[in-house]
Design a protein around this motif. Structure first.
Motif, PDB file in Angstrom:
ATOM      1  N   GLY A 115       0.727  -1.170   0.041  1.00 51.14           N
ATOM      2  CA  GLY A 115      -0.003   0.085  -0.024  1.00 51.14           C
ATOM      3  C   GLY A 115       0.981   1.258  -0.023  1.00 51.14           C
ATOM      4  O   GLY A 115       0.493   2.146  -0.589  1.00 51.14           O
ATOM      5  N   MET A 116       1.893   1.336   0.707  1.00 53.10           N
ATOM      6  CA  MET A 116       2.831   2.434   0.608  1.00 53.10           C
ATOM      7  C   MET A 116       3.547   2.640  -0.656  1.00 53.10           C
ATOM      8  O   MET A 116       3.664   3.880  -1.278  1.00 53.10           O
ATOM      9  CB  MET A 116       4.028   2.172   1.809  1.00 53.10           C
ATOM     10  N   TYR A 117       3.862   1.676  -1.182  1.00 53.64           N
ATOM     11  CA  TYR A 117       4.335   1.549  -2.852  1.00 53.64           C
ATOM     12  C   TYR A 117       3.264   2.571  -3.651  1.00 53.64           C
ATOM     13  O   TYR A 117       3.992   3.226  -4.362  1.00 53.64           O
ATOM     14  CB  TYR A 117       4.422   0.291  -3.263  1.00 53.64           C
ATOM     15  N   LEU A 118       2.071   2.111  -3.553  1.00 51.28           N
ATOM     16  CA  LEU A 118       0.926   2.655  -4.388  1.00 51.28           C
ATOM     17  C   LEU A 118       1.088   4.078  -4.027  1.00 51.28           C
ATOM     18  O   LEU A 118       0.724   5.102  -4.827  1.00 51.28           O
ATOM     19  CB  LEU A 118      -0.218   1.999  -4.016  1.00 51.28           C
ATOM     20  N   MET A 119       0.948   4.245  -2.649  1.00 55.53           N
ATOM     21  CA  MET A 119       0.931   5.824  -2.354  1.00 55.53           C
ATOM     22  C   MET A 119       1.955   6.807  -2.965  1.00 55.53           C
ATOM     23  O   MET A 119       1.590   7.963  -3.514  1.00 55.53           O
ATOM     24  CB  MET A 119       1.215   6.000  -0.902  1.00 55.53           C
ATOM     25  N   ILE A 120       3.262   6.106  -2.884  1.00 55.02           N
ATOM     26  CA  ILE A 120       4.319   6.898  -3.421  1.00 55.02           C
ATOM     27  C   ILE A 120       4.246   7.102  -5.029  1.00 55.02           C
ATOM     28  O   ILE A 120       4.609   8.073  -5.519  1.00 55.02           O
ATOM     29  CB  ILE A 120       5.694   6.294  -2.945  1.00 55.02           C
ATOM     30  N   THR A 154       5.816  -1.520  16.528  1.00 55.01           N
ATOM     31  CA  THR A 154       6.060  -0.243  16.901  1.00 55.01           C
ATOM     32  C   THR A 154       7.097   0.401  16.084  1.00 55.01           C
ATOM     33  O   THR A 154       7.169   1.470  15.697  1.00 55.01           O
ATOM     34  CB  THR A 154       6.407   0.162  18.517  1.00 55.01           C
ATOM     35  N   SER A 155       8.510  -0.403  15.813  1.00 55.14           N
ATOM     36  CA  SER A 155       9.531  -0.092  15.209  1.00 55.14           C
ATOM     37  C   SER A 155       9.040   0.192  13.637  1.00 55.14           C
ATOM     38  O   SER A 155       9.425   1.216  13.028  1.00 55.14           O
ATOM     39  CB  SER A 155      10.830  -0.889  15.181  1.00 55.14           C
ATOM     40  N   TYR A 156       8.269  -0.720  13.249  1.00 55.19           N
ATOM     41  CA  TYR A 156       7.746  -0.678  11.793  1.00 55.19           C
ATOM     42  C   TYR A 156       6.972   0.800  11.690  1.00 55.19           C
ATOM     43  O   TYR A 156       7.012   1.613  10.765  1.00 55.19           O
ATOM     44  CB  TYR A 156       7.032  -1.853  11.582  1.00 55.19           C
ATOM     45  N   LEU A 157       6.053   0.786  12.803  1.00 59.01           N
ATOM     46  CA  LEU A 157       5.345   1.965  12.628  1.00 59.01           C
ATOM     47  C   LEU A 157       6.032   3.388  12.701  1.00 59.01           C
ATOM     48  O   LEU A 157       5.830   4.278  12.043  1.00 59.01           O
ATOM     49  CB  LEU A 157       4.406   2.164  13.690  1.00 59.01           C
ATOM     50  N   SER A 158       7.102   3.320  13.482  1.00 60.24           N
ATOM     51  CA  SER A 158       7.703   4.572  13.731  1.00 60.24           C
ATOM     52  C   SER A 158       8.582   4.977  12.678  1.00 60.24           C
ATOM     53  O   SER A 158       9.084   6.213  12.344  1.00 60.24           O
ATOM     54  CB  SER A 158       8.626   4.332  14.944  1.00 60.24           C
ATOM     55  N   VAL A 159       8.935   4.003  11.662  1.00 57.69           N
ATOM     56  CA  VAL A 159       9.868   4.476  10.355  1.00 57.69           C
ATOM     57  C   VAL A 159       9.521   4.097   9.148  1.00 57.69           C
ATOM     58  O   VAL A 159       9.381   5.085   8.332  1.00 57.69           O
ATOM     59  CB  VAL A 159      11.372   3.734  10.850  1.00 57.69           C
ATOM     60  N   ILE A 160       8.784   3.277   9.146  1.00 55.42           N
ATOM     61  CA  ILE A 160       8.491   2.760   7.509  1.00 55.42           C
ATOM     62  C   ILE A 160       7.313   3.374   7.248  1.00 55.42           C
ATOM     63  O   ILE A 160       7.088   4.093   6.025  1.00 55.42           O
ATOM     64  CB  ILE A 160       8.238   1.111   7.628  1.00 55.42           C
ATOM     65  N   SER A 161       6.242   3.474   8.162  1.00 54.53           N
ATOM     66  CA  SER A 161       4.968   3.906   7.887  1.00 54.53           C
ATOM     67  C   SER A 161       5.265   5.432   7.895  1.00 54.53           C
ATOM     68  O   SER A 161       4.434   6.255   6.978  1.00 54.53           O
ATOM     69  CB  SER A 161       4.069   3.664   8.971  1.00 54.53           C
ATOM     70  N   LYS A 162       5.849   5.924   8.903  1.00 52.66           N
ATOM     71  CA  LYS A 162       5.911   7.445   8.595  1.00 52.66           C
ATOM     72  C   LYS A 162       6.811   8.036   7.545  1.00 52.66           C
ATOM     73  O   LYS A 162       6.861   8.930   6.884  1.00 52.66           O
ATOM     74  CB  LYS A 162       6.956   7.933   9.937  1.00 52.66           C
ATOM     75  N   GLY A 163       8.099   7.107   7.014  1.00 52.86           N
ATOM     76  CA  GLY A 163       8.841   7.681   5.732  1.00 52.86           C
ATOM     77  C   GLY A 163       7.754   7.521   4.663  1.00 52.86           C
ATOM     78  O   GLY A 163       7.904   8.339   3.773  1.00 52.86           O
TER      79      GLY A 163
END
Length: 492
Positions: free
Chosen positions: A121-126, A243-252
């Motif tokens: 989903g993040m790929y599609l957003m970008i 939490t670590s995934y949320l803090s960096v990948i989702s935010k990036g």
């Protein structure tokens, strides 16, 4: 329909192949081999990352569109997805021990499958250049995260965190789509480029409201103040790997998507509307994040407010509105991935071995676990921006990119950000003081972290040190940004 268009989605197709292989392994392999799933998923993701960096578009100025212009990929977009993949590989490495624990026996495959769906989903957003595709990516990235937050079914905090995340995600999506309805009403299109040219020269109250709603919707994903209230509770209640995934990948991913939307859709309104909106958001976000981080004693809540403050610094790359700002944002997020995951790697290892997550438990940690203490110290130094570590250069480049925009207001904004950087030194050094200077007896006994945890920490420490030395990497990102199609809307 020309199905050859799907060939433009090389990185998405590669990720889907990884997802299918992980799903098939989880579904059909015997129970005796299920503990090998985390290692298999990590290896497959590492191979996908390498394939992405070796794709045809990476390293060239070519831009490819598909599906009537709804999807776009280019060298810089491939690089952005590659940066996210690097973070995902480290998260997967650090999560192997947790995923193979007793509590995850029945849900091991769910974690990896949900994670890969959110990344898709993040790929599609970008890559989206049409708001319909963007919404599909946004929801694909958001909804599975709520299930990931609730993976620890035996903890009430995990359930509470999932409910809070889900409710906030629903309301933020509703606000975002309300803004899109205004935009569609004003322009008659959902294509980024058509909206850009339709809005040129326009100014109305409805347009200002539409832009405010759009910024609010994406501000939730970035934890920008005042859309940040979910962050600390979700970070504390979710499993540390989530939490670590949320803090960096989702935010990036949200930061990159935010940059594309503001530049390619609302770029013609830069100086009239959203420049000043972002000024206010950046100042409030950095200041509130810093002030609340000082008060935290739980390490996960501490890093939650730290990440809120870091989101404000990331937004300086957007406000710069130039190629240098974009390159600085990419570099900043890469450094942030290594620095934040180093901190979460130490927290996760200690929580797995002892169950302790309070900052007070870290008093005297250097006497019992010196290597973990050094890794955490380097992470704190990098997040604080202390030279010669990578965080110093990431802040330097993002400040430089912002100042290069040239207005008097941006100088004031950067000055306030610099003052806040000095404030952040205090609370980051509180952790270092607790580990190295405190005279209290350490509550955490000596223990040996697992092999995967050590590899993950070595990678993050190497990234913190290397990115502070290898300056040409930023130069390469700047070259990619200058030839990117995103910059066709940049001023100058």
């Amino acid at each position: 329909m020309d199905y050859s268009q799907f060939l433009a989605m090389k990185q998405e197709i590669t990720l889907l192949v990884v997802f299918l292989l992980v799903f098939l392994y989880d579904t059909f392999m015997p129970k005796s081999t299920q503990k090998g799933l985390p290692a298999v998923a990590t290896i497959l993701m590492l191979a996908a990352t390498a394939a992405g960096f070796c794709s045809q578009c990476f390293g060239s100025s070519c831009t490819t569109t598909a599906f009537a212009g709804m999807y776009e990929t280019s060298a810089v977009i491939a690089a952005i997805k590659g940066i996210l993949n690097i973070g995902v590989v480290i998260v997967l490495l650090q999560s192997i021990s947790w995923a193979n624990g007793e509590q995850m026996n029945m849900r091991r495959g769910e974690f990896y499958e949900l994670l890969l769906v959110t990344l898709f989903g993040m790929y599609l957003m970008i890559s989206a250049r049409h708001f319909l595709l963007f919404i599909i990516g946004l929801e694909s990235a958001s909804l599975p995260l709520a299930a990931m937050v609730a993976l620890d079914k035996n903890r009430y905090e995990s359930h509470e965190a999932a409910v809070k995340y889900m409710l906030t995600a629903v309301f933020s999506s509703a606000i975002f789509m309300m803004g899109l309805s205004f935009v569609y009403g004003l322009t008659g299109s959902l294509y980024f480029e058509k909206i850009y040219f339709a809005l040129t020269g326009q100014m109305s109250i409805m347009l200002v409201m539409a832009l405010a709603f759009v910024i609010a919707g994406i501000g939730f994903k970035l934890s920008l103040v005042p859309f940040h209230l979910w962050t600390a509770d979700v970070y504390q209640g979710a499993p540390t790997s989530v939490t670590s995934y949320l803090s960096v990948i989702s935010k990036g991913a949200a930061a990159f998507a935010f940059l594309v939307i503001l530049c390619q859709v609302f770029g013609s309104l830069y100086s009239q509307v959203w420049e000043w909106m972002l000024y206010a958001l950046i100042i409030i976000t950095i200041t509130v994040g810093n002030l609340f981080a000082i008060r935290q004693r739980n390490m996960k809540r501490f890093l939650a407010f730290s990440s809120i403050s870091q989101a404000g610094y990331i937004m300086l790359g957007v406000i710069a509105y130039n190629a240098m700002g974009m390159a600085a944002m990419m570099y900043y997020i890469l450094v942030y991935i290594f620095s934040n995951l180093a901190a979460f790697g130490v927290i996760g290892a200690i929580e797995r071995a002892t169950g302790k997550v309070s900052m007070d438990d870290y008093n005297g940690l250097y006497r019992t676990n010196p290597r973990l203490s050094v890794a955490m110290m380097l992470a704190m130094f990098s997040l604080a921006g202390i030279p010669p570590f990578a965080g110093f250069f990431s802040k330097f480049f993002i400040f430089t990119g912002a100042i290069n925009q040239g207005s008097v207001a941006i100088y004031v904004l950067v000055l306030i950000a610099l003052i806040n950087t000095i404030v952040s030194l205090y609370y980051y050094l509180l952790v270092v003081k607790a580990m190295f200077i405190s005279d209290e007896d350490c509550q955490i006994p000596n223990f040996r972290s697992t092999c995967s945890e050590r590899i993950g920490l070595w990678l993050t420490v190497a990234g913190i040190l290397a990115l502070g030395i290898v300056s040409f990497f930023y130069s390469s990102l700047l070259e990619l940004s200058e030839v990117s199609a995103i910059n066709m809307y940049f001023i100058g």
